[in-house]
Design an enzyme around this catalytic site. Structure first.
Site, PDB file in Angstrom:
ATOM      1  N   ASP A  70       5.817  52.166  20.748  1.00 57.96           N
ATOM      2  CA  ASP A  70       7.199  51.722  20.015  1.00 57.96           C
ATOM      3  C   ASP A  70       6.456  52.495  18.195  1.00 57.96           C
ATOM      4  OD1 ASP A  70       9.043  51.385  18.116  1.00 57.96           O
ATOM      5  OD2 ASP A  70       9.500  49.612  18.623  1.00 57.96           O
ATOM      6  N   TYR A  97       3.055  38.311  15.799  1.00 56.66           N
ATOM      7  CA  TYR A  97       3.882  38.985  16.232  1.00 56.66           C
ATOM      8  C   TYR A  97       3.979  39.838  15.205  1.00 56.66           C
ATOM      9  CZ  TYR A  97       8.575  39.736  18.012  1.00 56.66           C
ATOM     10  OH  TYR A  97       9.907  41.222  18.427  1.00 56.66           O
ATOM     11  N   LYS A 130       7.562  43.112  20.476  1.00 59.47           N
ATOM     12  CA  LYS A 130       7.550  42.776  21.635  1.00 59.47           C
ATOM     13  C   LYS A 130       6.955  44.244  23.040  1.00 59.47           C
ATOM     14  CE  LYS A 130       7.911  39.398  24.154  1.00 59.47           C
ATOM     15  NZ  LYS A 130       7.740  37.587  23.704  1.00 59.47           N
TER      16      LYS A 130
END
Ligand code: 13P
Ligand code: 13P
Ligand code: MG
Ligand code: MG
Length: 360
Positions: free
Chosen positions: A5, A222, A225
């Site tokens: 990504d 984080y 994902k």
């Protein structure tokens, strides 16, 4: 199969067409100078997916570096100038360091000798994590109620070996099915920790490979994902293509929806734009599939595997499950459990309250 990504349009919804164009151009140039044999560039939601064939074997630095530079170029030429959302999200370091594993992008590699005819199916998911493949991989290679060939094809009767990675302690174990089926299930039923990495037929024939990167474990926080990919070979002494696809007819619950912090159903979708934008509550988690014939290292195809009305009911069920799960709002089991939330921003919220707790 290497993916990342590197920024997206309208939040985490989908890639920008120019990103795909730049990646294609980059890999076309690599193909022309003989660095790779063939390639196909596509996307799953906001993830750019590079499907490549080459003769260098698994874990080759030049292939890893090629993918890394491709993602860098897409980031610099498109994501940053257009100020796409989370530009360069999965590129965790500045410079390439020899192996793309652990640097952010997801990777699945499968080295094999081409059979007389070699159907290869590629699955790419968005808004979920590598453990999402555990259930379908088990069904495909170990469950005779899914895969008729396990019963009716003598070549499948010796079963399959699964390599399972413990992503917390970074150790692997090989388990054979059907003999060790219950041991295997005891592990892979915890998909946040135990992840199927490779599947081989009992005689060693490579059958499947999946990406296992967990970004948060690398970055310690984080950072999006680890939307996973998976390569599965089919037919001729392996599960039929249709048996592979059958495992996706049940939209099982996976982790990774909205802020990587929620469970939701894995919805099989066409790779075409109408279904391949991940919008509702940044989801629900999505899987797209492309089927190829690999012929002298050329990728013949692809077939858009889930662009079949036979999967409409699965998508409807997934939507229904999405409604049901969403009504839990911030409650578990829609929201992930505390161990999983450790890597999100939730601990910061809890820290604020720490001094206000009184002993009872
Ligand atoms: P065809 O007869 O269409 O080749 O199908 C073979 C088959 O058994 C598929 O599962
Ligand atoms: P991606 O990992 O696909 O970027 O999704 C991030 C997210 O959590 C969206 O809600
Ligand atoms: Mg994103
Ligand atoms: Mg994504």
């Amino acid at each position: 199969m290497i993916k990342a990504d590197v920024g997206s349009v309208a939040g985490h919804t989908t890639v920008h067409p120019q990103q795909i164009e730049v990646a294609r151009h980059f890999l076309e140039e690599a193909r022309q100078r003989g660095a790779i044999s063939d390639y196909h560039v596509t996307h799953a939601g906001d993830d750019v997916e590079l499907i490549m064939t080459h003769g260098m074997g698994e874990n080759h630095p030049s292939i890893h570096e090629l993918a890394w530079r491709c993602f860098k170029e897409v980031t610099e030429k498109v994501s940053r100038p257009l100020k796409l959302y989370a530009a360069g999200q999965d590129l965790l370091s500045e410079a390439f360091s020899g192996n793309i594993k652990g640097m952010g992008p997801g990777i699945a590699e499968l080295e094999f000798t081409e059979r007389q005819s070699d159907p290869v199916l590629i699955f790419m998911a968005d808004k979920t994590e590598p453990g999402a493949w555990n259930l379908p991989l088990f069904k495909i290679f170990a469950d005779p109620f899914n895969t008729a060939g396990l019963i009716i094809d003598p070549k499948l009767h010796e079963g399959f070996g699964f390599t399972v990675l413990d992503v917390i302690d970074n150790i692997t174990v090989e388990l054979k099915c059907p003999v060790e089926m219950y041991d295997l299930l005891a592990l892979i039923g915890t998909p946040a920790r135990y992840v199927i990495e490779k599947v081989r037929r009992s005689d060693g024939l490579p059958a499947a490979a999946a990406s296992t990167t967990r970004l948060s474990l690398i970055a310690g926080k984080y950072v999006g994902k680890d939307d996973p990919v998976c390569i599965i070979r089919a037919q001729y002494g392996l599960p039929a293509a249709g048996e592979v696809l059958e495992a996706f007819a049940f939209p099982h619950l996976v982790a990774g929806w909205m802020r990587g912090s929620h469970h939701g159903p894995l919805m099989p979708s066409s790779v075409n734009d109408l279904q391949n934008r991940v919008s509702r509550f940044d989801g629900p988690p999505r899987v797209v599939g492309l089927g190829f014939q690999v012929s002298d290292a050329k990728l013949i195809g692809p077939v858009d595997l889930f662009a079949d009305p036979a999967f409409d009911r699965t998508r409807e069920t997934a939507s229904l499950v999405a409604d049901y799960m969403r009504r839990h709002g911030p409650f578990m089991p829609h929201r992930l459990g505390p161990e999983e939330m450790e890597y999100t921003t939730l601990p910061e919220v809890l820290k604020k309250l720490k001094d206000r707790f009184r002993k009872v």
